[in-house]
Enzyme design. Structure first.
Site, mmCIF file in Angstrom:
data_model
loop_
_atom_site.group_PDB
_atom_site.id
_atom_site.type_symbol
_atom_site.label_atom_id
_atom_site.label_comp_id
_atom_site.label_asym_id
_atom_site.label_seq_id
_atom_site.Cartn_x
_atom_site.Cartn_y
_atom_site.Cartn_z
ATOM 1 N N SER A 9 -19.225 85.014 22.737
ATOM 2 C CA SER A 9 -17.917 85.265 23.332
ATOM 3 C C SER A 9 -17.189 83.970 23.660
ATOM 4 O O SER A 9 -15.974 83.976 23.854
ATOM 5 C CB SER A 9 -18.064 86.107 24.603
ATOM 6 O OG SER A 9 -18.877 85.429 25.538
ATOM 7 N N CYS A 71 -25.326 85.869 22.099
ATOM 8 C CA CYS A 71 -24.647 86.249 23.339
ATOM 9 C C CYS A 71 -25.427 87.411 23.930
ATOM 10 O O CYS A 71 -25.597 88.447 23.271
ATOM 11 C CB CYS A 71 -23.207 86.659 23.040
ATOM 12 S SG CYS A 71 -22.294 87.368 24.430
ATOM 13 N N GLU A 156 -17.809 76.990 32.327
ATOM 14 C CA GLU A 156 -16.668 76.984 31.411
ATOM 15 C C GLU A 156 -15.589 75.999 31.878
ATOM 16 O O GLU A 156 -14.884 75.408 31.059
ATOM 17 C CB GLU A 156 -16.079 78.389 31.292
ATOM 18 C CG GLU A 156 -17.010 79.399 30.630
ATOM 19 C CD GLU A 156 -16.747 79.562 29.142
ATOM 20 O OE1 GLU A 156 -15.608 79.360 28.718
ATOM 21 O OE2 GLU A 156 -17.691 79.891 28.398
ATOM 22 N N CYS A 190 -28.665 84.178 29.847
ATOM 23 C CA CYS A 190 -27.285 83.874 29.470
ATOM 24 C C CYS A 190 -27.326 82.520 28.791
ATOM 25 O O CYS A 190 -27.930 81.577 29.319
ATOM 26 C CB CYS A 190 -26.361 83.843 30.684
ATOM 27 S SG CYS A 190 -24.664 83.301 30.298
#
Length: 274
Positions: A9, A71, A156, A190
């Site tokens: 993603s 992912c 991020e 993750c």
């Protein structure tokens, strides 16, 4: 060319791609980050399935016979439907693999207490995928899950090395280990989380606890898969190339991807209907 497709993603899948490229450098690869619609972690099953299938179909259009969903959220919420419903309709000779099963297959090799902790996004934790998969391979292992929804935004945004995230890491680990003092293996479910590995280790209650990332596990599983399936291995092209694509800003992707992949990348833009 028939490259191996690697999907995420956003950026996290680059940590898995790094391990795959290191272990299997001879193959051609395409990486697609659906950054325009990231993060997937808090989206519904239906939305994640729709977005993931759209990206998988894009890989097929590029000639990929094999796609890896690097992912956890996409693997948890979309993989089964794609494998069982869509592949027979699209092309029964193509394959889509995820990251949950390869991890579940080997986690029992690392735990002595048979108590495993899983840290992931809300989507991955709520799906119960790790509970089911680990139970299938190791019925005697007890799995304790905890969702860490704030970790990915820190990563991020490039703030994962700052002290600001330390509170959340410490707090989330306390909540995980409050479920059991006997957890001796913690799985980072993750693909973003390996960037926090040093900080996570600092706040683990015992230095002997094993912290498992997924990159090497998935790479080893892919190696074994290609050995077991020569009909697929012979289809995948072998030029040692790596190409990167994003559904969002190319400049932003190139700037941020470096810290996940470990080297500078050059990307191209892909337009998918939102």
């Amino acid at each position: 060319m028939q490259p191996i497709g690697i999907f995420d993603s956003g950026y996290g899948g680059l940590t898995v791609f790094r391990s795959i490229a290191d272990q299997l450098p001879q193959y051609d690869y395409l990486y697609l980050g659906d950054n325009a619609r990231a993060p997937y972690g808090n989206r519904s099953f239906e939305t994640v399935y729709e977005y993931t299938l759209q990206c998988v179909e894009w890989f097929f259009e590029q000639g990929c016979p094999l796609v890896i969903l690097a992912c956890n959220t996409a693997s948890a919420k979309a993989l089964r439907n794609i494998q069982q419903i869509d592949l027979p309709r699209i092309d029964s000779e193509k394959r889509v693999l995820g990251v949950i099963r390869p991890t579940a297959e080997v986690v029992g090799q690392y735990t002595h207490t048979k108590k495993v902790g899983v840290l992931g996004t809300r989507g991955t934790v709520n799906s119960g995928s790790y509970l089911k998969e680990i139970s299938n391979f190791y019925p005697d292992i007890e799995v304790f899950q905890h969702a860490c929804p704030l970790w990915v935004p820190f990563i991020e945004n490039g703030d994962y090395q700052d002290e600001g995230i330390d509170y959340y890491i410490r707090h989330d680990l306390e909540l995980l280990f409050a479920q059991s003092d006997d957890i001796d293996t913690v799985l980072l479910a993750c693909t973003h989380y390996p960037l926090l590995a040093d900080k996570i280790r600092k706040f683990l209650p015992d230095k002997d606890i094993t912290l498992l990332g997924q990159g090497n596990l998935v790479a080893e599983s892919l190696t074994a898969y290609l050995q077991r399936h020569p009909e697929m291995e012979t289809r995948v092209s072998k030029g040692g190339t790596k190409r990167f694509f994003t559904t969002d800003s190319v400049a932003d992707f190139e700037e941020n991807a470096t810290r996940f992949f470990g080297e500078a990348v050059r990307a191209s833009h892909v337009h998918l209907e939102l």
